[in-house]
Scaffold this active site. Structure first.
Site, PDB file in Angstrom:
ATOM      1  N   VAL A  66      -5.367 -17.576 -11.182  1.00  0.00           N
ATOM      2  CA  VAL A  66      -6.097 -18.724 -10.654  1.00  0.00           C
ATOM      3  C   VAL A  66      -6.223 -18.666  -9.125  1.00  0.00           C
ATOM      4  CG1 VAL A  66      -4.087 -20.292 -10.515  1.00  0.00           C
ATOM      5  CG2 VAL A  66      -6.379 -21.217 -10.920  1.00  0.00           C
ATOM      6  N   LYS A  99       9.819  -9.495 -21.230  1.00  0.00           N
ATOM      7  CA  LYS A  99      10.661  -9.965 -20.116  1.00  0.00           C
ATOM      8  C   LYS A  99      11.947 -10.578 -20.665  1.00  0.00           C
ATOM      9  CE  LYS A  99       8.433  -9.221 -16.128  1.00  0.00           C
ATOM     10  NZ  LYS A  99       8.999  -8.421 -15.030  1.00  0.00           N
ATOM     11  N   PRO A 151       0.285 -22.124 -21.074  1.00  0.00           N
ATOM     12  CA  PRO A 151       1.324 -23.160 -20.971  1.00  0.00           C
ATOM     13  C   PRO A 151       0.791 -24.456 -20.338  1.00  0.00           C
ATOM     14  CG  PRO A 151       2.160 -21.037 -20.235  1.00  0.00           C
ATOM     15  CD  PRO A 151       0.679 -20.872 -20.431  1.00  0.00           C
ATOM     16  N   TYR A 171       4.107  -9.926 -22.695  1.00  0.00           N
ATOM     17  CA  TYR A 171       4.763 -10.170 -21.409  1.00  0.00           C
ATOM     18  C   TYR A 171       6.020 -11.032 -21.595  1.00  0.00           C
ATOM     19  CZ  TYR A 171       5.021 -11.366 -16.381  1.00  0.00           C
ATOM     20  OH  TYR A 171       5.408 -11.534 -15.076  1.00  0.00           O
ATOM     21  N   GLY A 210      -9.987 -25.229 -19.518  1.00  0.00           N
ATOM     22  CA  GLY A 210      -9.490 -26.438 -20.183  1.00  0.00           C
ATOM     23  C   GLY A 210      -9.886 -27.663 -19.369  1.00  0.00           C
TER      24      GLY A 210
HETATM   25  N1  UDP Z   1      -6.893 -20.828 -14.610  1.00  0.00           N
HETATM   26  C1  UDP Z   1      -8.050 -21.534 -14.323  1.00  0.00           C
HETATM   27  N2  UDP Z   1      -9.097 -20.856 -13.782  1.00  0.00           N
HETATM   28  C2  UDP Z   1      -9.055 -19.537 -13.481  1.00  0.00           C
HETATM   29  C3  UDP Z   1      -7.858 -18.810 -13.753  1.00  0.00           C
HETATM   30  C4  UDP Z   1      -6.796 -19.494 -14.326  1.00  0.00           C
HETATM   31  O1  UDP Z   1      -8.150 -22.744 -14.572  1.00  0.00           O
HETATM   32  O2  UDP Z   1     -10.066 -18.999 -12.963  1.00  0.00           O
HETATM   33  C5  UDP Z   1      -5.743 -21.563 -15.148  1.00  0.00           C
HETATM   34  C6  UDP Z   1      -5.057 -20.907 -16.333  1.00  0.00           C
HETATM   35  O3  UDP Z   1      -5.674 -21.301 -17.548  1.00  0.00           O
HETATM   36  C7  UDP Z   1      -3.641 -21.435 -16.194  1.00  0.00           C
HETATM   37  C8  UDP Z   1      -3.445 -21.571 -14.691  1.00  0.00           C
HETATM   38  O4  UDP Z   1      -4.760 -21.607 -14.128  1.00  0.00           O
HETATM   39  O5  UDP Z   1      -3.518 -22.704 -16.779  1.00  0.00           O
HETATM   40  C9  UDP Z   1      -2.657 -20.429 -14.069  1.00  0.00           C
HETATM   41  O6  UDP Z   1      -3.212 -19.239 -14.539  1.00  0.00           O
HETATM   42  P1  UDP Z   1      -2.797 -17.818 -13.990  1.00  0.00           P
HETATM   43  O7  UDP Z   1      -3.616 -16.823 -14.754  1.00  0.00           O
HETATM   44  O8  UDP Z   1      -2.879 -17.792 -12.518  1.00  0.00           O
HETATM   45  O9  UDP Z   1      -1.258 -17.648 -14.343  1.00  0.00           O
HETATM   46  P2  UDP Z   1      -0.276 -18.171 -15.497  1.00  0.00           P
HETATM   47  O10 UDP Z   1       0.527 -19.229 -14.830  1.00  0.00           O
HETATM   48  O11 UDP Z   1      -1.072 -18.735 -16.652  1.00  0.00           O
HETATM   49  O12 UDP Z   1       0.495 -16.967 -15.891  1.00  0.00           O
END
Ligand code: UDP
Length: 314
Positions: A190, A152, A277, A148, A208
């Site tokens: 998320v 991009k 990130p 990705y 995390g």
């Molecule tokens: N994340 C989380 N729980 C979830 C899904 C995602 O804690 O059920 C965390 C993920 O590890 C990241 C952040 O939320 O740090 C945003 O994740 P997302 O997949 O929405 O998008 P990203 O910004 O990583 O592309």
């Protein structure tokens, strides 16, 4: 009548953009293979307002089925959720490379303006915060997110070259995390995860330690910026961040979701995915100046609308 071609117009952000274009009186052609979107997102539009063309935009475009001219080409087609682009890794690389080339060539042929939605992932795991457009990023070129991030970045490079050497009037928008109705609850991001879990009385899954940050922009704000980037003159070659500069840890975001749901926060801690990130926050000075734009919808308001949408499925 103004004519727009929107790739990915059946997707989450794309379908909201199509709504806006139709509301502005534009006629819209949508190309989408619905690998992550759904024609259901456009079901409320007549075929006069929106022409639907099931198509993988990585393949050569069926020009005979498209209008003979267009005013603006909006190139949004691409998986955007980490779960989707991991599952569709090669397809993601192709749509952002070959798909972008086809979209750029069509724009040139039609004399159209070109607007591409890139991503904050172009910054990778940024080492400065907030991130201005002048920051070159910190990206793993071969990691699990590179299909990705790097495609991009390639799409941006190709677009910039079409501006420089072919005089295309193109604009690059780096969209930060966006949310709202029409996200798919199983896309793994998320926002849909937490909203779905809160509605079903499940613990919220924090990956995390929850100290990583994100900035969440409601979809109507995001579409307003995309619209302005298309209609404001004199922006050829500009790269503009689009996002909400309110930065939160994922733990704080979980608290906000629980508060809007009116439930106590319970958490299931899960391992952090590789290369996730640590922070993301847009510097939106350029959007403020060039587009006279800034987000208006608060997280609480936006989450309420998102809950309403997800409640339809409960
Ligand atoms: N994340 C989380 N729980 C979830 C899904 C995602 O804690 O059920 C965390 C993920 O590890 C990241 C952040 O939320 O740090 C945003 O994740 P997302 O997949 O929405 O998008 P990203 O910004 O990583 O592309």
């Amino acid at each position: 009548m103004e004519i727009a071609v929107v790739t990915g117009g059946a997707g989450f952000v794309g379908s909201h953009l199509v709504d806006r274009l139709v509301a502005e009186g534009w006629r819209v052609w949508v190309l989408d293979n619905c690998s992550t979107g759904s024609w259901q997102n456009l079901a409320h539009h007549s075929s006069e307002e929106v022409v639907r063309l099931p198509w993988d935009v990585s393949e050569p475009w069926p020009l005979e089925q498209l209008p003979s001219r267009a005013d603006v080409v909006f190139h949004l087609a691409s998986p955007a959720s980490p779960v989707h682009y991991r599952r569709l890794a090669v397809e993601t690389l192709m749509v952002n490379s070959m798909g972008t080339k086809h979209a750029l060539d069509a724009s040139l042929a039609w004399g159209a303006r070109f607007v591409i939605t890139s991503t904050s992932e172009a910054y990778g795991d940024p080492q400065i915060t907030p991130q201005p457009e002048s920051y070159w990023g910190h990206v793993n070129p071969v990691g699990p997110r590179s299909c990705y991030d790097e495609s991009k970045r390639f799409a941006e490079a190709l677009t910039a070259e079409y501006v420089r050497s072919r005089k295309l009037d193109a604009r690059i928008l780096r969209l930060f995390n966006c949310y709202g109705p029409r996200m798919q609850h199983e896309d793994g991001r998320v926002v849909p995860n937490f909203v779905w879990q809160a509605l079903h009385g499940q613990p919220l899954t924090i990956y995390g330690d929850g100290q990583q940050t994100r900035s969440f922009c409601y979809v109507s704000d995001e579409v307003e910026a995309i619209w302005r980037a298309a209609v404001v003159d004199g922006l050829a070659g500009e790269v503009i961040n689009v996002g909400n500069p309110e930065e939160r840890t994922i733990r704080q975001f979980a608290e906000a979701v629980a508060a809007v749901a009116g439930v106590p926060l319970t958490v299931e801690w899960r391992p952090l995915p590789p290369d996730d990130p640590t922070n993301r926050c847009p510097d939106i000075s350029k959007a403020r100046t060039l587009l006279q734009w800034e987000p208006k919808v608060s997280l609480t308001e936006g989450l309420k609308e998102t809950f309403k949408y997800f409640q339809r499925d409960v």
